[in-house]
Structures are given as structure tokens and as C-alpha cells.
Scaffold this motif. Structure first.
Motif, PDB file in Angstrom:
ATOM      1  N   SER A  56       0.845  -1.187   0.000  1.00  0.00           N
ATOM      2  CA  SER A  56       0.000   0.000   0.000  1.00  0.00           C
ATOM      3  C   SER A  56       0.885   1.244   0.000  1.00  0.00           C
ATOM      4  O   SER A  56       2.102   1.162   0.253  1.00  0.00           O
ATOM      5  N   ARG A  57       0.278   2.388  -0.248  1.00  0.00           N
ATOM      6  CA  ARG A  57       1.047   3.619  -0.226  1.00  0.00           C
ATOM      7  C   ARG A  57       1.664   3.847   1.155  1.00  0.00           C
ATOM      8  O   ARG A  57       2.742   4.416   1.297  1.00  0.00           O
ATOM      9  N   GLY A  58       0.974   3.343   2.182  1.00  0.00           N
ATOM     10  CA  GLY A  58       1.470   3.480   3.544  1.00  0.00           C
ATOM     11  C   GLY A  58       2.547   2.492   3.917  1.00  0.00           C
ATOM     12  O   GLY A  58       3.132   2.581   5.005  1.00  0.00           O
ATOM     13  N   GLY A  59       2.813   1.531   3.032  1.00  0.00           N
ATOM     14  CA  GLY A  59       3.908   0.601   3.273  1.00  0.00           C
ATOM     15  C   GLY A  59       3.507  -0.775   3.762  1.00  0.00           C
ATOM     16  O   GLY A  59       4.368  -1.636   3.967  1.00  0.00           O
ATOM     17  N   ALA A  60       2.210  -1.015   3.943  1.00  0.00           N
ATOM     18  CA  ALA A  60       1.779  -2.352   4.348  1.00  0.00           C
ATOM     19  C   ALA A  60       1.986  -3.321   3.198  1.00  0.00           C
ATOM     20  O   ALA A  60       1.706  -2.989   2.038  1.00  0.00           O
ATOM     21  N   THR A  61       2.473  -4.516   3.514  1.00  0.00           N
ATOM     22  CA  THR A  61       2.781  -5.498   2.472  1.00  0.00           C
ATOM     23  C   THR A  61       2.071  -6.818   2.738  1.00  0.00           C
ATOM     24  O   THR A  61       1.689  -7.134   3.875  1.00  0.00           O
ATOM     25  N   SER A  62       1.933  -7.588   1.672  1.00  0.00           N
ATOM     26  CA  SER A  62       1.370  -8.924   1.773  1.00  0.00           C
ATOM     27  C   SER A  62       1.995  -9.763   0.670  1.00  0.00           C
ATOM     28  O   SER A  62       2.284  -9.249  -0.423  1.00  0.00           O
ATOM     29  N   TYR A  63       2.198 -11.057   0.958  1.00  0.00           N
ATOM     30  CA  TYR A  63       2.870 -11.947   0.014  1.00  0.00           C
ATOM     31  C   TYR A  63       2.100 -13.245  -0.158  1.00  0.00           C
ATOM     32  O   TYR A  63       1.447 -13.739   0.771  1.00  0.00           O
ATOM     33  N   ALA A  64       2.217 -13.822  -1.336  1.00  0.00           N
ATOM     34  CA  ALA A  64       1.742 -15.178  -1.539  1.00  0.00           C
ATOM     35  C   ALA A  64       2.612 -16.121  -0.725  1.00  0.00           C
ATOM     36  O   ALA A  64       3.821 -15.886  -0.552  1.00  0.00           O
ATOM     37  N   ASN A  65       2.017 -17.187  -0.231  1.00  0.00           N
ATOM     38  CA  ASN A  65       2.770 -18.130   0.598  1.00  0.00           C
ATOM     39  C   ASN A  65       3.982 -18.697  -0.145  1.00  0.00           C
ATOM     40  O   ASN A  65       5.026 -18.965   0.457  1.00  0.00           O
TER      41      ASN A  65
END
Length: 121
Positions: A52-61
Motif C-alpha cells: 500500500s502507499r502506507g507501506g503495508a505489504t502482503s505476500y503469496a505463501n
């Protein structure tokens, strides 16, 4: 009109690294999410990582611990550092941005043209 330009794909040996870059042009506002997807022939496009623009990240397993997504808001850019690559990472990688210029606006998404990553010895 928003355009996304990707770079950094190529051929790498198993265990190697690549860094993908994606730069957006046009107005993406202050409320957006940038992502990397990948697709292999005959399969659906799958989400690899988002930020996100705020820096939150998420990844595929499947890429956790090996890939790192980062962004530069000033440059409207997103990067994907890919380490310890395996042949299963071979795919066309697409940059994506989801934009809502105002909170009340529907989300619009844009895609890059794709960059090929091939992991092979």
C-alpha cells in the motif's frame, strides 16, 4: 491515463536473484495499492505481493521469505526483489496499481505490459 512500465526480467539460474521495477505515469493520487502478479501459460494470473502507499505489504505463501516488495511513493514506483529463485517462479510478471482518486470513487486498476522471468539452468 495511467501507464505502468516494467523492467528487470530475464534469465537466471536456480538460486539466483532478480529485481523487477515498475514505474507509473499519470495521476495515481494518494490512495493506491501497487502489486506484482505472475502468470504462466494456461493458468490464471496470481497475486505475488502487494504494497500500500502506507507501506503495508502482503505476500503469496509461495514467495514468503524469498521475495521482497518495496515502493517509492515519490517516484510512483514499486520493486520486487526476488531471491533464491526456483524454476517454479518462471512466469510473466505483471505490475498492477489499484487507484481511487477520491475515497468515494470506485477502484480502477491498471496493468503493465509484463516482463518475462525464466529460471533455468
Amino acid at each position: 491515463q495511467v501507464q505502468l512500465v516494467e523492467s528487470g526480467g530475464g534469465l537466471v539460474q536456480p538460486g539466483g536473484s532478480l529485481r523487477l521495477s515498475c514505474a507509473a505515469s499519470g495521476n495515481i493520487g494518494l490512495n493506491y495499492i501497487m502489486s506484482w502478479y505472475r502468470q504462466t501459460p494456461g493458468n490464471q494470473r496470481e497475486l505475488v505481493a502487494l504494497i500500500s502507499r502506507g507501506g503495508a505489504t502482503s505476500y503469496a505463501n509461495s514467495v514468503k521469505g524469498r521475495f521482497t516488495i518495496s515502493g517509492d511513493n515519490a517516484k510512483k514506483s514499486v520493486y520486487l526483489q526476488m531471491d533464491n529463485l526456483t524454476p517454479e517462479d518462471t512466469a510473466t510478471y505483471y505490475c498492477n496499481v489499484q487507484v481511487a482518486l477520491r475515497p468515494v470513487d470506485p477502484v480502477t486498476q491498471y496493468w503493465g505490459q509484463g516482463t518475462q522471468v525464466t529460471v533455468s539452468s
